[in-house]
Write a protein that holds these residues in place. Structure first.
Motif, short mmCIF file in Angstrom:
data_model
loop_
_atom_site.label_atom_id
_atom_site.label_comp_id
_atom_site.label_asym_id
_atom_site.label_seq_id
_atom_site.Cartn_x
_atom_site.Cartn_y
_atom_site.Cartn_z
N LEU A 39 0.83 -1.22 0.00
CA LEU A 39 0.00 0.00 0.00
C LEU A 39 0.86 1.26 0.00
CD1 LEU A 39 -2.71 -1.19 2.56
CD2 LEU A 39 -2.97 -0.98 0.07
N ILE A 40 1.97 1.23 0.72
CA ILE A 40 2.89 2.37 0.74
C ILE A 40 3.48 2.57 -0.66
CG2 ILE A 40 5.16 3.15 1.56
CD1 ILE A 40 4.42 1.74 4.28
N LEU A 41 3.97 1.49 -1.26
CA LEU A 41 4.64 1.59 -2.56
C LEU A 41 3.70 2.07 -3.66
CD1 LEU A 41 6.93 -1.56 -2.32
CD2 LEU A 41 7.62 0.85 -2.16
N LYS A 42 2.40 1.83 -3.53
CA LYS A 42 1.43 2.34 -4.51
C LYS A 42 1.36 3.86 -4.50
CE LYS A 42 -1.71 -1.59 -4.76
NZ LYS A 42 -3.04 -2.11 -4.43
N GLN A 43 1.74 4.47 -3.38
CA GLN A 43 1.68 5.93 -3.26
C GLN A 43 2.95 6.63 -3.76
OE1 GLN A 43 -1.03 7.60 -2.31
NE2 GLN A 43 -2.11 5.67 -2.02
N ILE A 44 3.96 5.84 -4.06
CA ILE A 44 5.28 6.39 -4.40
C ILE A 44 5.51 6.33 -5.90
CG2 ILE A 44 7.76 6.02 -4.11
CD1 ILE A 44 7.09 4.97 -1.27
N GLN A 45 5.97 7.46 -6.44
CA GLN A 45 6.30 7.55 -7.86
C GLN A 45 7.77 7.18 -8.07
OE1 GLN A 45 5.24 11.54 -9.05
NE2 GLN A 45 3.12 11.30 -8.38
N PRO A 46 8.12 6.71 -9.27
CA PRO A 46 9.50 6.29 -9.52
C PRO A 46 10.55 7.38 -9.25
CG PRO A 46 8.08 5.55 -11.30
CD PRO A 46 7.24 6.44 -10.42
N SER A 47 10.21 8.64 -9.49
CA SER A 47 11.19 9.71 -9.32
C SER A 47 11.22 10.29 -7.89
CB SER A 47 10.90 10.84 -10.31
OG SER A 47 9.61 11.38 -10.05
N ASP A 48 10.37 9.80 -7.00
CA ASP A 48 10.32 10.33 -5.64
C ASP A 48 11.60 10.05 -4.86
OD1 ASP A 48 7.73 11.18 -6.09
OD2 ASP A 48 6.78 9.60 -4.90
N THR A 49 11.94 10.97 -3.99
CA THR A 49 12.96 10.75 -2.98
C THR A 49 12.22 10.29 -1.74
OG1 THR A 49 14.40 12.45 -3.92
CG2 THR A 49 14.80 11.82 -1.63
N VAL A 50 12.49 9.06 -1.31
CA VAL A 50 11.73 8.43 -0.23
C VAL A 50 12.60 8.33 1.02
CG1 VAL A 50 10.47 6.36 0.48
CG2 VAL A 50 10.38 7.13 -1.91
N VAL A 51 12.06 8.84 2.12
CA VAL A 51 12.77 8.85 3.39
C VAL A 51 11.90 8.17 4.44
CG1 VAL A 51 13.88 10.28 5.14
CG2 VAL A 51 13.88 11.03 2.74
N LEU A 52 12.41 7.10 5.02
CA LEU A 52 11.66 6.37 6.04
C LEU A 52 12.02 6.92 7.42
CD1 LEU A 52 12.24 2.69 4.82
CD2 LEU A 52 10.45 4.31 4.13
N ALA A 111 15.18 17.40 -5.13
CA ALA A 111 14.07 16.45 -5.24
C ALA A 111 12.84 17.12 -5.84
CB ALA A 111 13.72 15.88 -3.86
N ARG A 112 12.13 16.39 -6.69
CA ARG A 112 10.85 16.88 -7.22
C ARG A 112 9.75 16.66 -6.19
NH1 ARG A 112 8.27 13.55 -10.43
NH2 ARG A 112 6.14 14.24 -10.50
N ARG A 113 9.72 15.45 -5.64
CA ARG A 113 8.79 15.11 -4.56
C ARG A 113 9.59 14.42 -3.46
NH1 ARG A 113 3.06 12.59 -5.28
NH2 ARG A 113 4.24 10.73 -4.75
N LEU A 114 9.47 14.94 -2.27
CA LEU A 114 10.13 14.36 -1.10
C LEU A 114 9.06 13.67 -0.28
CD1 LEU A 114 12.68 14.01 0.66
CD2 LEU A 114 12.13 16.24 1.69
N VAL A 115 9.19 12.35 -0.12
CA VAL A 115 8.16 11.55 0.54
C VAL A 115 8.73 10.94 1.81
CG1 VAL A 115 6.58 9.60 0.31
CG2 VAL A 115 7.09 11.03 -1.69
N PHE A 116 8.17 11.34 2.94
CA PHE A 116 8.51 10.75 4.23
C PHE A 116 7.46 9.68 4.53
CE2 PHE A 116 10.19 15.09 4.59
CZ PHE A 116 11.50 14.83 4.99
N VAL A 117 7.88 8.60 5.21
CA VAL A 117 6.94 7.52 5.52
C VAL A 117 7.07 7.11 6.98
CG1 VAL A 117 6.09 5.23 4.88
CG2 VAL A 117 7.25 6.64 3.16
N VAL A 118 5.94 7.12 7.68
CA VAL A 118 5.84 6.55 9.02
C VAL A 118 5.12 5.21 8.85
CG1 VAL A 118 4.88 6.81 11.35
CG2 VAL A 118 5.72 8.83 10.12
#
Length: 156
Positions: free
Chosen positions: A59-72, A96-103
């Motif tokens: 479910l988390i990965l469905k929200q993430i785009q290939p170009s996102d910078t992902v920070v857990l 970064a174009r989109r910076l995505v933090f994940v809890v």
């Protein structure tokens, strides 16, 4: 740069939610910011921890785009002081174009989510509830924004 905070499960404590909403509104004055809440899994008693992490991870990965910078947000991640985090965030704004933090959920992240992540941050060596960390982290993003702008919110 758009900044997104993905949360697993809704914030159930009304006091935390009020504080989070306040900081989300404040952050919006500095940069595009969005919360995405992934619904909590149902009937988890029949699932192992690994199965829960895998399902949440999908479910988390469905929200993430290939170009996102992902920070857990992860207990094993890098720790920053607030000023260091502000410098880090400002650098990300430029790259970064989109910076995505994940809890994540109560058991952390699946191997697939760890594999997709670009970085991991830890807010403390102490353990906080997933409800509380949402408030603490949104406040830190707001604090970083005020530090970047040179506003008097943060005191050293």
């Amino acid at each position: 740069m758009k900044t997104i905070l993905i949360l697993v499960g809704k914030t159930t404590d009304k006091h935390f939610q009020a504080g989070i909403n306040d900081y989300v509104d404040r952050i919006g004055h500095y940069m595009p910011f969005e919360l995405i809440t992934i619904p909590e899994l149902k009937n988890t008693k029949s699932l192992s921890e690994a199965q829960q992490k895998t399902t949440e991870g999908e479910l988390i990965l469905k929200q993430i785009q290939p170009s996102d910078t992902v920070v857990l947000l992860d207990e094993h991640g890098k720790e920053f002081r607030s000023i260091e985090f502000a410098k880090w965030l400002e650098q990300k704004r430029n790259t970064a174009r989109r910076l995505v933090f994940v809890v994540g959920g109560p058991y952390g992240f699946s191997p697939e989510v760890y594999a997709r992540a670009n970085e991991q941050l830890s807010l403390s060596k102490m353990t906080f509830s997933h409800q509380m960390i949402r408030l603490v982290f949104t406040e830190q993003i707001y604090r970083a924004c005020t530090i970047i702008k040179g506003e008097p919110y943060h005191h050293e």
